[in-house]
Design a protein around this motif. Structure first.
Motif, short mmCIF file in Angstrom:
data_model
loop_
_atom_site.label_atom_id
_atom_site.label_comp_id
_atom_site.label_asym_id
_atom_site.label_seq_id
_atom_site.Cartn_x
_atom_site.Cartn_y
_atom_site.Cartn_z
N UNK A 41 0.80 -1.22 0.00
CA UNK A 41 0.00 0.00 0.00
C UNK A 41 0.84 1.27 0.00
N UNK A 42 2.14 1.14 0.21
CA UNK A 42 3.04 2.29 0.19
C UNK A 42 4.16 1.95 -0.79
N UNK A 43 4.12 2.55 -1.96
CA UNK A 43 5.07 2.18 -3.02
C UNK A 43 6.35 3.01 -3.02
N UNK A 44 6.58 3.82 -1.99
CA UNK A 44 7.79 4.65 -1.97
C UNK A 44 9.06 3.82 -1.97
N UNK A 45 9.11 2.76 -1.16
CA UNK A 45 10.32 1.94 -1.11
C UNK A 45 10.55 1.24 -2.44
N UNK A 46 9.51 0.75 -3.06
CA UNK A 46 9.65 0.08 -4.36
C UNK A 46 10.28 1.02 -5.37
N UNK A 47 9.84 2.27 -5.38
CA UNK A 47 10.39 3.25 -6.31
C UNK A 47 11.86 3.54 -6.05
N UNK A 48 12.23 3.65 -4.79
CA UNK A 48 13.62 3.92 -4.44
C UNK A 48 14.49 2.70 -4.79
N UNK A 49 14.01 1.51 -4.49
CA UNK A 49 14.77 0.29 -4.76
C UNK A 49 15.07 0.16 -6.26
N UNK A 50 14.11 0.53 -7.11
CA UNK A 50 14.32 0.44 -8.56
C UNK A 50 15.48 1.31 -9.02
N UNK A 51 15.74 2.41 -8.31
CA UNK A 51 16.80 3.35 -8.71
C UNK A 51 18.11 3.16 -7.95
N UNK A 52 18.14 2.26 -7.00
CA UNK A 52 19.27 2.14 -6.08
C UNK A 52 20.38 1.23 -6.59
N UNK A 53 21.53 1.41 -5.97
CA UNK A 53 22.66 0.49 -6.11
C UNK A 53 22.72 -0.32 -4.82
N UNK A 54 23.40 -1.47 -4.89
CA UNK A 54 23.44 -2.35 -3.74
C UNK A 54 24.86 -2.85 -3.49
N UNK A 55 25.18 -2.98 -2.23
CA UNK A 55 26.42 -3.60 -1.80
C UNK A 55 26.02 -4.76 -0.90
N UNK A 56 26.51 -5.95 -1.20
CA UNK A 56 26.21 -7.13 -0.40
C UNK A 56 27.52 -7.65 0.18
N UNK A 57 27.58 -7.68 1.48
CA UNK A 57 28.79 -8.13 2.18
C UNK A 57 30.03 -7.41 1.66
#
Length: 86
Positions: A41-57
């Motif tokens: 019901x809150x799509x703000x995080x989905x929008x940010x995740x689509x534009x983000x970079x990620x670092x894993x470990x």
């Protein structure tokens, strides 16, 4: 199933409503989908995740398919939205 921590930075932190939260997932794709689903019901995080970079470990994910980035027990996923000004 591995468990660890997702850390949110800048706009991702604001959209998630928290600086960090736990994950229980095999892949980065599963962890991110679960985080977005928890905010139904809150799509703000989905929008940010689509534009983000990620670092894993401490390793940049780059352009790798998130379904092929396997998570580790006690690992850390950093969600880094685009930053303005360098």
């Amino acid at each position: 199933m591995p468990s660890g921590t997702i850390r949110y930075w800048a706009a991702a932190k604001e959209a998630a409503g928290t600086a960090e939260e736990p994950y229980a997932a095999e892949t980065l794709a599963e962890a991110l989908e679960a985080a977005v689903r928890r905010r139904s019901g809150d799509d703000r995080l989905a929008g940010v995740v689509r534009r983000s970079s990620f670092i894993v470990d401490e390793r940049p994910v780059g352009k790798r398919d998130h379904g092929e980035v396997f998570l580790t027990e006690g690992g850390v996923v950093e969600v880094l939205p685009p930053f303005a000004g360098g």
